[in-house]
Design a protein around this motif. Structure first.
Motif, PDB file in Angstrom:
ATOM      1  N   SER A 109      -8.277   6.918  24.217  1.00 22.11           N
ATOM      2  CA  SER A 109      -7.666   7.525  22.882  1.00 22.11           C
ATOM      3  C   SER A 109      -8.213   8.567  22.301  1.00 22.11           C
ATOM      4  CB  SER A 109      -7.412   6.513  21.918  1.00 22.11           C
ATOM      5  OG  SER A 109      -6.600   5.351  22.609  1.00 22.11           O
ATOM      6  N   ASP A 110      -9.019   9.390  22.999  1.00 21.37           N
ATOM      7  CA  ASP A 110      -9.784  10.468  22.483  1.00 21.37           C
ATOM      8  C   ASP A 110      -9.664  11.674  23.412  1.00 21.37           C
ATOM      9  OD1 ASP A 110     -11.269  12.152  21.174  1.00 21.37           O
ATOM     10  OD2 ASP A 110     -13.214  10.978  21.266  1.00 21.37           O
ATOM     11  N   PHE A 111      -8.670  12.696  22.932  1.00 24.17           N
ATOM     12  CA  PHE A 111      -8.198  13.654  24.007  1.00 24.17           C
ATOM     13  C   PHE A 111      -8.912  14.961  23.284  1.00 24.17           C
ATOM     14  CE2 PHE A 111      -4.779  10.405  23.534  1.00 24.17           C
ATOM     15  CZ  PHE A 111      -4.760  10.229  24.866  1.00 24.17           C
ATOM     16  N   GLY A 168      -6.523  16.032  14.230  1.00 20.28           N
ATOM     17  CA  GLY A 168      -5.435  15.575  14.465  1.00 20.28           C
ATOM     18  C   GLY A 168      -4.884  15.976  16.191  1.00 20.28           C
ATOM     19  N   THR A 169      -5.799  15.924  17.033  1.00 20.67           N
ATOM     20  CA  THR A 169      -5.290  16.703  18.223  1.00 20.67           C
ATOM     21  C   THR A 169      -4.303  15.568  18.905  1.00 20.67           C
ATOM     22  OG1 THR A 169      -7.588  17.437  18.561  1.00 20.67           O
ATOM     23  CG2 THR A 169      -6.402  16.796  20.506  1.00 20.67           C
ATOM     24  N   THR A 170      -4.094  14.680  18.567  1.00 23.10           N
ATOM     25  CA  THR A 170      -3.194  13.645  19.161  1.00 23.10           C
ATOM     26  C   THR A 170      -1.567  14.114  18.741  1.00 23.10           C
ATOM     27  OG1 THR A 170      -4.763  11.743  19.416  1.00 23.10           O
ATOM     28  CG2 THR A 170      -2.358  11.248  19.787  1.00 23.10           C
ATOM     29  N   THR A 216      -3.877   6.346   5.105  1.00 26.89           N
ATOM     30  CA  THR A 216      -4.882   5.581   5.831  1.00 26.89           C
ATOM     31  C   THR A 216      -4.898   6.142   7.412  1.00 26.89           C
ATOM     32  OG1 THR A 216      -5.638   3.307   6.457  1.00 26.89           O
ATOM     33  CG2 THR A 216      -3.312   3.754   6.630  1.00 26.89           C
ATOM     34  N   GLY A 217      -5.829   5.765   8.167  1.00 28.27           N
ATOM     35  CA  GLY A 217      -5.991   5.780   9.560  1.00 28.27           C
ATOM     36  C   GLY A 217      -6.149   4.526  10.207  1.00 28.27           C
ATOM     37  N   PHE A 218      -5.394   4.473  11.238  1.00 30.94           N
ATOM     38  CA  PHE A 218      -5.456   2.822  11.856  1.00 30.94           C
ATOM     39  C   PHE A 218      -6.629   2.910  12.848  1.00 30.94           C
ATOM     40  CE2 PHE A 218      -0.454   3.081  11.783  1.00 30.94           C
ATOM     41  CZ  PHE A 218      -0.558   2.582  10.551  1.00 30.94           C
TER      42      PHE A 218
HETATM   43  C1  IPD Z   1      -8.808  12.180  14.185  1.00 30.77           C
HETATM   44  C2  IPD Z   1      -7.910  12.242  13.050  1.00 30.77           C
HETATM   45  C3  IPD Z   1      -7.176  10.790  12.607  1.00 30.77           C
HETATM   46  C4  IPD Z   1      -8.423   9.666  12.491  1.00 30.77           C
HETATM   47  C5  IPD Z   1      -9.367   9.720  13.533  1.00 30.77           C
HETATM   48  C6  IPD Z   1     -10.094  11.234  13.749  1.00 30.77           C
HETATM   49  P1  IPD Z   1      -9.346  14.287  16.052  1.00 30.77           P
HETATM   50  O1  IPD Z   1      -9.525  13.353  14.486  1.00 30.77           O
HETATM   51  O2  IPD Z   1      -8.459  12.723  11.817  1.00 30.77           O
HETATM   52  O3  IPD Z   1      -6.505  10.661  11.789  1.00 30.77           O
HETATM   53  O4  IPD Z   1      -7.773   8.748  12.278  1.00 30.77           O
HETATM   54  O5  IPD Z   1     -10.302   8.925  13.205  1.00 30.77           O
HETATM   55  O6  IPD Z   1     -10.873  11.034  14.981  1.00 30.77           O
HETATM   56  O7  IPD Z   1      -9.934  13.527  16.900  1.00 30.77           O
HETATM   57  O8  IPD Z   1      -7.945  14.503  16.020  1.00 30.77           O
HETATM   58  O9  IPD Z   1     -10.125  15.507  15.399  1.00 30.77           O
END
Ligand code: IPD
Ligand code: CA
Ligand code: CA
Length: 269
Positions: free
Chosen positions: A37-39, A90-92, A157-159
């Motif tokens: 889940s890290d793109f 917010g890459t996703t 929040t962030g899940f």
């Molecule tokens: C993410 C976003 C997301 C948060 C993640 C981050 P990325 O950053 O900010 O909202 O929930 O913890 O890693 O990877 O899109 O730069």
């Protein structure tokens, strides 16, 4: 505007051109998976390179902590000043054409953010702050909300979506706050979530497992807009622990109380 902040805004605008151009053609994006889940896309990398070029031109000796380059760029390692950069937060969302992402650039002095830029390139919303000089959205002063009670509060929040070690504690907090607040949102770009606390769109925010580049810009915006940020115990270790609570002063205190009551032994403050 402080000269360093001016440079940061230029750097963010350079990156925004790359991001906005790529947003017109997301079907052709090259996406790489860093971890589950890290793109990352070539857009994150190109935006970061553009930002670093602008910053280095103006301040060649400052250290750099940038998401896509890791900590390898510590040229000027002896400097007390460090840029903390998330070229695309917010890459996703970006990959899916979901219009909620931002560029975050902070300047830290001895580890403490002193200048901040969070820029939403799709909406042309530029959030800036200088330590002791207030926070601004498109050059207009912003303040945190005046909401007094959790039951009237809109909370961001962030899940957890990559590391699930603390998902039970997270869900227990979520369950209680779902009942006790006016609503909870998960927009998906932490830097922008924090900017929304600073300008009063959110009354509070919490997330576990953030990285320094997600937070460094947003926390200064909130502090300069009259809000509070802390780790899960309300202290200052959030840049190290990655666990963050924020809000206007009243909502911050009420959020902290709920969150603290669900902390498990393994969950760092
Ligand atoms: C993410 C976003 C997301 C948060 C993640 C981050 P990325 O950053 O900010 O909202 O929930 O913890 O890693 O990877 O899109 O730069
Ligand atoms: Ca990020
Ligand atoms: Ca990013």
């Amino acid at each position: 505007m402080h000269p360093a902040l001016n440079i940061m805004v230029n750097a963010a605008r350079r990156a925004s051109k790359i991001i906005n151009r790529a947003a017109l053609d997301i079907e052709h994006l090259q996406v790489t998976i860093k971890r589950q889940s890290d793109f990352v896309t070539e857009v994150d990398k190109a935006a970061e390179a553009a930002i670093i070029e602008v910053l280095r031109d103006a301040y060649p000796d400052y250290g750099i902590l940038a998401e896509e380059s890791g900590e390898a760029l510590g040229r000027g390692g002896g400097s007390e000043y460090q840029w903390i950069i998330d070229p695309l937060d917010g890459t996703t969302n970006f990959i899916h054409g979901f219009p909620q992402y931002a560029i975050s650039i902070a300047l830290a002095h001895r580890g403490q953010p002193i200048q901040a830029t969070v820029y939403d390139p799709g909406r042309n919303e530029l959030f800036t702050a200088s330590k002791g000089g207030g926070a601004f959205l498109n050059e207009r002063r912003i303040r945190v909300s005046k909401c007094l009670k959790l039951e009237k509060a809109l909370i961001g929040t962030g899940f957890p979506y990559r590391v699930y070690d603390h998902i039970d504690a997270y869900l227990a907090i979520f369950k209680e706050l779902a009942r006790k607040t006016a609503g909870i949102r998960r927009p998906g770009a932490a830097a922008l979530d924090l900017a929304y606390v600073a300008c009063g769109r959110f009354d509070g925010f919490w997330e576990f497992g953030l990285s320094p580049w997600d937070m460094a810009g947003g926390v200064l915006l909130i502090a300069e807009a009259g809000g509070l940020v802390g780790d899960l115990a309300g202290n200052d270790s959030y840049l190290e622990s990655g666990n963050l609570v924020a809000g206007n002063p009243r909502i911050f205190a009420q959020l902290l109380q709920v969150i603290d009551s669900h902390r498990t032994p393994g969950l760092r403050a």
